[in-house]
Design an enzyme around this catalytic site. Structure first.
Site, PDB file in Angstrom:
ATOM      1  N   GLY A  39       0.948  -1.269   0.060  1.00  0.00           N
ATOM      2  CA  GLY A  39       0.126   0.104   0.064  1.00  0.00           C
ATOM      3  C   GLY A  39       1.043   1.291  -0.118  1.00  0.00           C
ATOM      4  CB  SER A  43      -1.910   2.321   2.917  1.00  0.00           C
ATOM      5  OG  SER A  43      -0.756   1.408   3.023  1.00  0.00           O
ATOM      6  CD  GLU A 165       7.590   0.372   3.492  1.00  0.00           C
ATOM      7  OE1 GLU A 165       8.456  -0.121   2.636  1.00  0.00           O
ATOM      8  OE2 GLU A 165       6.526   0.796   3.273  1.00  0.00           O
TER       9      GLU A 165
END
Length: 278
Positions: A39, A43, A165
């Site tokens: 996303g 998000s 991430e």
């Protein structure tokens, strides 16, 4: 396969009057699966990762990890099954040297010294950092620091690895190295992997992709299913893997391409075979 993670109607807002960062989110992850959650920024991806590790106090919805419901009383049991690797490798280094850093979590668990040393040795070997064990953090590249962070997680022997991430600050070479190590570990140890990313090219090894937008799940499916919905991904500010982008460019040039998803190797084979027919 057994359910390793189950999320049911999870809703969370950072303030009472703000839009929910997570809005009625439900999904399951089987043991040994690799699930990618994608996303755009904002998000709800990282909020979801924090919720799974008991780092935020959500009031609506439930989470189970390896059969244990996440509560205030069970949070440490749940966390013992999860290893988190975050975005910035510099923020994760807590030891004076590589081996000190990998041993840090084991020391907090009061693991006996001989067992701790064995786990550190094995973990460093898994990520190919044994020769760097006495190096200091400033002597390492970003990719090497993430390998050390991964070694620290492996030494704790969790059932789940969450990559929040974890490759976004690495160069392409470092990104490929980390994902390659994760891929091999998953295959050899049967670890469940949850990768949080906005880089769609990092999802090709996933068994399932969950697409988040404004805190809601908007699509779930196997990679080839998600990639085939390129219009939706582009609308959400995401991209599609290179092979799909190539198919799109060829289609715009009125060249008929396969409807099914091909990875880069598959596209090369298809192009080669198509050229041979001419």
């Amino acid at each position: 396969m057994n359910e390793m993670i189950k999320v049911s109607h999870l809703t969370y807002a950072y303030t009472q009057n703000s839009q929910p960062a997570l809005d009625d989110v439900s999904f399951t992850i089987s043991s040994g699966d690799w699930v990618a959650i994608v996303g755009h920024n904002g998000s709800g991806k990282s909020t979801l990762a924090q919720a799974l590790d008991g780092l935020i106090d959500f009031k609506l919805g439930n989470i189970w990890v390896d059969g244990t419901k996440l509560t205030e009383q069970s949070v440490w049991t749940v966390r013992s099954n999860i290893g988190m690797i975050f975005q910035n490798p510099d923020n994760q280094f807590v030891g004076a040297t590589v081996e000190d850093d990998v041993a840090f979590g084991l020391e907090n668990m009061a693991v006996p010294h001989d067992e701790m040393q064995a786990r550190v040795d094995e973990a460093l070997s898994e990520v190919h950092m044994s020769d760097f064990r006495r190096k200091q953090p400033e002597q390492l590249s970003g990719g090497q620091k993430q390998r050390v962070a991964l070694a620290g997680v492996i030494a704790m022997q969790p059932k789940i690895i969450i990559l929040d991430e974890a490759t976004s600050m690495l160069d392409p070479v470092g990104r490929r190295e980390i994902l390659g190590v994760i891929r091999k570990l998953k295959k050899r140890l049967g670890i469940t992997v949850l990768s949080i990313t906005h880089e769609i090219d990092e999802t090709t090894d996933a068994d399932k992709i969950i697409v988040l937008n404004d805190g809601k799940i908007v699509s779930t499916g196997a990679p080839e299913t998600i990639y085939s919905h390129s219009g939706l991904l582009l609308k959400l500010g995401l991209d599609v893997p290179y092979s799909q982008r190539l198919k799109r460019e060829l289609t715009q040039r009125h060249i008929k391409t396969p409807e099914t998803y091909f990875d880069e190797e598959g596209m090369v084979d298809w192009l080669w075979q198509s050229l041979l027919k001419k």
